[in-house]
Design a protein around this motif. Structure first.
Motif, PDB file in Angstrom:
ATOM      1  N   PRO A   1       0.809  -1.228   0.000  1.00 28.33           N
ATOM      2  CA  PRO A   1       0.000   0.000   0.000  1.00 28.33           C
ATOM      3  C   PRO A   1       0.843   1.280   0.000  1.00 28.33           C
ATOM      4  O   PRO A   1       0.527   2.226  -0.715  1.00 28.33           O
ATOM      5  CB  PRO A   1      -0.832  -0.114   1.274  1.00 28.33           C
ATOM      6  CG  PRO A   1      -0.954  -1.589   1.503  1.00 28.33           C
ATOM      7  CD  PRO A   1       0.383  -2.154   1.066  1.00 28.33           C
ATOM      8  N   GLY A   2       1.926   1.297   0.767  1.00 23.31           N
ATOM      9  CA  GLY A   2       2.780   2.491   0.816  1.00 23.31           C
ATOM     10  C   GLY A   2       3.473   2.768  -0.505  1.00 23.31           C
ATOM     11  O   GLY A   2       3.524   3.916  -0.962  1.00 23.31           O
ATOM     12  N   HIS A   3       4.008   1.720  -1.123  1.00 27.86           N
ATOM     13  CA  HIS A   3       4.672   1.904  -2.415  1.00 27.86           C
ATOM     14  C   HIS A   3       3.662   2.282  -3.495  1.00 27.86           C
ATOM     15  O   HIS A   3       3.962   3.104  -4.368  1.00 27.86           O
ATOM     16  CB  HIS A   3       5.428   0.637  -2.819  1.00 27.86           C
ATOM     17  CG  HIS A   3       6.603   0.360  -1.946  1.00 27.86           C
ATOM     18  ND1 HIS A   3       7.086  -0.905  -1.737  1.00 27.86           N
ATOM     19  CD2 HIS A   3       7.394   1.178  -1.213  1.00 27.86           C
ATOM     20  CE1 HIS A   3       8.122  -0.855  -0.916  1.00 27.86           C
ATOM     21  NE2 HIS A   3       8.320   0.409  -0.580  1.00 27.86           N
ATOM     22  N   ALA A   4       2.467   1.699  -3.441  1.00 27.00           N
ATOM     23  CA  ALA A   4       1.424   2.036  -4.421  1.00 27.00           C
ATOM     24  C   ALA A   4       1.042   3.512  -4.302  1.00 27.00           C
ATOM     25  O   ALA A   4       0.881   4.198  -5.319  1.00 27.00           O
ATOM     26  CB  ALA A   4       0.201   1.143  -4.230  1.00 27.00           C
ATOM     27  N   ALA A   5       0.917   4.007  -3.085  1.00 22.39           N
ATOM     28  CA  ALA A   5       0.576   5.419  -2.877  1.00 22.39           C
ATOM     29  C   ALA A   5       1.699   6.321  -3.393  1.00 22.39           C
ATOM     30  O   ALA A   5       1.443   7.350  -4.039  1.00 22.39           O
ATOM     31  CB  ALA A   5       0.308   5.687  -1.399  1.00 22.39           C
ATOM     32  N   GLN A   6       2.932   5.938  -3.122  1.00 21.83           N
ATOM     33  CA  GLN A   6       4.083   6.711  -3.579  1.00 21.83           C
ATOM     34  C   GLN A   6       4.136   6.742  -5.108  1.00 21.83           C
ATOM     35  O   GLN A   6       4.303   7.793  -5.718  1.00 21.83           O
ATOM     36  CB  GLN A   6       5.366   6.101  -3.005  1.00 21.83           C
ATOM     37  CG  GLN A   6       6.615   6.904  -3.233  1.00 21.83           C
ATOM     38  CD  GLN A   6       7.827   6.275  -2.556  1.00 21.83           C
ATOM     39  OE1 GLN A   6       7.727   5.291  -1.818  1.00 21.83           O
ATOM     40  NE2 GLN A   6       8.975   6.841  -2.813  1.00 21.83           N
ATOM     41  N   LEU A   7       3.959   5.581  -5.743  1.00 24.06           N
ATOM     42  CA  LEU A   7       3.987   5.495  -7.197  1.00 24.06           C
ATOM     43  C   LEU A   7       2.834   6.288  -7.811  1.00 24.06           C
ATOM     44  O   LEU A   7       3.017   7.017  -8.791  1.00 24.06           O
ATOM     45  CB  LEU A   7       3.919   4.025  -7.640  1.00 24.06           C
ATOM     46  CG  LEU A   7       3.999   3.790  -9.137  1.00 24.06           C
ATOM     47  CD1 LEU A   7       5.349   4.231  -9.691  1.00 24.06           C
ATOM     48  CD2 LEU A   7       3.751   2.318  -9.451  1.00 24.06           C
ATOM     49  N   TYR A   8       1.656   6.162  -7.239  1.00 26.92           N
ATOM     50  CA  TYR A   8       0.468   6.882  -7.714  1.00 26.92           C
ATOM     51  C   TYR A   8       0.745   8.392  -7.754  1.00 26.92           C
ATOM     52  O   TYR A   8       0.440   9.059  -8.744  1.00 26.92           O
ATOM     53  CB  TYR A   8      -0.701   6.561  -6.787  1.00 26.92           C
ATOM     54  CG  TYR A   8      -2.007   7.215  -7.146  1.00 26.92           C
ATOM     55  CD1 TYR A   8      -2.922   6.564  -7.959  1.00 26.92           C
ATOM     56  CD2 TYR A   8      -2.353   8.463  -6.633  1.00 26.92           C
ATOM     57  CE1 TYR A   8      -4.145   7.143  -8.263  1.00 26.92           C
ATOM     58  CE2 TYR A   8      -3.569   9.052  -6.937  1.00 26.92           C
ATOM     59  CZ  TYR A   8      -4.460   8.395  -7.747  1.00 26.92           C
ATOM     60  OH  TYR A   8      -5.672   8.963  -8.050  1.00 26.92           O
ATOM     61  N   GLY A   9       1.345   8.909  -6.701  1.00 24.19           N
ATOM     62  CA  GLY A   9       1.672  10.341  -6.641  1.00 24.19           C
ATOM     63  C   GLY A   9       2.668  10.741  -7.721  1.00 24.19           C
ATOM     64  O   GLY A   9       2.510  11.784  -8.372  1.00 24.19           O
ATOM     65  N   MET A  10       3.693   9.914  -7.924  1.00 25.23           N
ATOM     66  CA  MET A  10       4.687  10.216  -8.952  1.00 25.23           C
ATOM     67  C   MET A  10       4.047  10.228 -10.338  1.00 25.23           C
ATOM     68  O   MET A  10       4.286  11.131 -11.138  1.00 25.23           O
ATOM     69  CB  MET A  10       5.820   9.188  -8.922  1.00 25.23           C
ATOM     70  CG  MET A  10       6.769   9.341  -7.760  1.00 25.23           C
ATOM     71  SD  MET A  10       8.192   8.226  -7.926  1.00 25.23           S
ATOM     72  CE  MET A  10       7.556   6.752  -7.146  1.00 25.23           C
ATOM     73  N   VAL A  11       3.232   9.207 -10.634  1.00 25.45           N
ATOM     74  CA  VAL A  11       2.609   9.091 -11.954  1.00 25.45           C
ATOM     75  C   VAL A  11       1.607  10.218 -12.165  1.00 25.45           C
ATOM     76  O   VAL A  11       1.501  10.775 -13.259  1.00 25.45           O
ATOM     77  CB  VAL A  11       1.952   7.704 -12.135  1.00 25.45           C
ATOM     78  CG1 VAL A  11       1.128   7.639 -13.414  1.00 25.45           C
ATOM     79  CG2 VAL A  11       3.021   6.616 -12.125  1.00 25.45           C
ATOM     80  N   ARG A  12       0.916  10.594 -11.133  1.00 23.76           N
ATOM     81  CA  ARG A  12      -0.049  11.695 -11.228  1.00 23.76           C
ATOM     82  C   ARG A  12       0.653  13.001 -11.597  1.00 23.76           C
ATOM     83  O   ARG A  12       0.153  13.787 -12.387  1.00 23.76           O
ATOM     84  CB  ARG A  12      -0.788  11.832  -9.903  1.00 23.76           C
ATOM     85  CG  ARG A  12      -1.952  12.760  -9.959  1.00 23.76           C
ATOM     86  CD  ARG A  12      -2.809  12.595  -8.742  1.00 23.76           C
ATOM     87  NE  ARG A  12      -3.865  13.570  -8.785  1.00 23.76           N
ATOM     88  CZ  ARG A  12      -4.234  14.318  -7.778  1.00 23.76           C
ATOM     89  NH1 ARG A  12      -3.656  14.176  -6.607  1.00 23.76           N
ATOM     90  NH2 ARG A  12      -5.185  15.188  -7.905  1.00 23.76           N
ATOM     91  N   ARG A  13       1.844  13.215 -11.034  1.00 24.64           N
ATOM     92  CA  ARG A  13       2.597  14.436 -11.309  1.00 24.64           C
ATOM     93  C   ARG A  13       3.334  14.400 -12.647  1.00 24.64           C
ATOM     94  O   ARG A  13       3.433  15.404 -13.334  1.00 24.64           O
ATOM     95  CB  ARG A  13       3.632  14.688 -10.203  1.00 24.64           C
ATOM     96  CG  ARG A  13       3.060  15.185  -8.902  1.00 24.64           C
ATOM     97  CD  ARG A  13       4.154  15.570  -7.919  1.00 24.64           C
ATOM     98  NE  ARG A  13       5.063  14.480  -7.600  1.00 24.64           N
ATOM     99  CZ  ARG A  13       4.856  13.552  -6.669  1.00 24.64           C
ATOM    100  NH1 ARG A  13       3.743  13.581  -5.956  1.00 24.64           N
ATOM    101  NH2 ARG A  13       5.745  12.612  -6.440  1.00 24.64           N
ATOM    102  N   GLU A  14       3.885  13.225 -13.011  1.00 29.43           N
ATOM    103  CA  GLU A  14       4.825  13.159 -14.121  1.00 29.43           C
ATOM    104  C   GLU A  14       4.376  12.322 -15.318  1.00 29.43           C
ATOM    105  O   GLU A  14       5.022  12.346 -16.354  1.00 29.43           O
ATOM    106  CB  GLU A  14       6.159  12.570 -13.627  1.00 29.43           C
ATOM    107  CG  GLU A  14       6.804  13.349 -12.495  1.00 29.43           C
ATOM    108  CD  GLU A  14       8.044  12.667 -11.970  1.00 29.43           C
ATOM    109  OE1 GLU A  14       8.808  12.098 -12.776  1.00 29.43           O
ATOM    110  OE2 GLU A  14       8.258  12.695 -10.740  1.00 29.43           O
TER     111      GLU A  14
END
Length: 144
Positions: free
Chosen positions: A118-131
């Motif tokens: 869950p933590g890595h998914a949230a981190q990745l989601y934020g990166m993909v949303r921005r970039e």
């Protein structure tokens, strides 16, 4: 009266430089089915995380994809409304998403999606949303 405009070479190069910067800002996600690992490279750095992909009898698609849609929380209509937090859909119903079955990470146990903690998914989601993202899935079936 006609005015001649002069453009500086630096001014002309600016749009190209900005375009190159934008292109390089895309998150690169590489999923290796054999090792059950995801390597993520972004403006924020490089990460390597264990994942779970398709178990025998199912498949995770191979190829190069982009993120088609992002959903902070999604419930699978196909698999008993299973929660899929921080979903990044990349091909039809296939997504990268968080899982609460973290003890299974590193082994192929899914119906085809790519599962992360869950933590890595949230981190990745934020990166993909921005970039934005370029997702590459390769490798043979895991022997784990």
């Amino acid at each position: 009266m006609e005015v001649a405009l002069r453009y500086s070479p630096l001014l002309l190069a600016l749009p190209l430089a900005l375009a190159a910067q934008t292109a390089s800002a895309t998150v690169r996600i590489h999923i290796n089915l054999a090792s059950q690992r995801m390597v993520v490279t972004s403006a924020a750095g490089k990460h390597s995380w264990p994942v779970s992909t398709a178990r025998p009898g199912y498949r995770t698609p191979r190829g190069v994809f982009s993120a088609r849609s992002l959903q902070r929380i999604h419930y699978s209509s196909k698999y008993d409304d299973a929660p899929m937090p921080h979903s990044i859909f990349f091909s039809g119903g296939y997504a990268i998403h968080g899982t609460y079955a973290t003890s299974a990470l590193g082994r192929p146990v899914s119906h085809g999606c790519v599962r992360l903690s869950p933590g890595h998914a949230a981190q990745l989601y934020g990166m993909v949303r921005r970039e934005g993202a370029r997702i590459t899935i390769s490798g043979g079936r895991s022997r784990r």
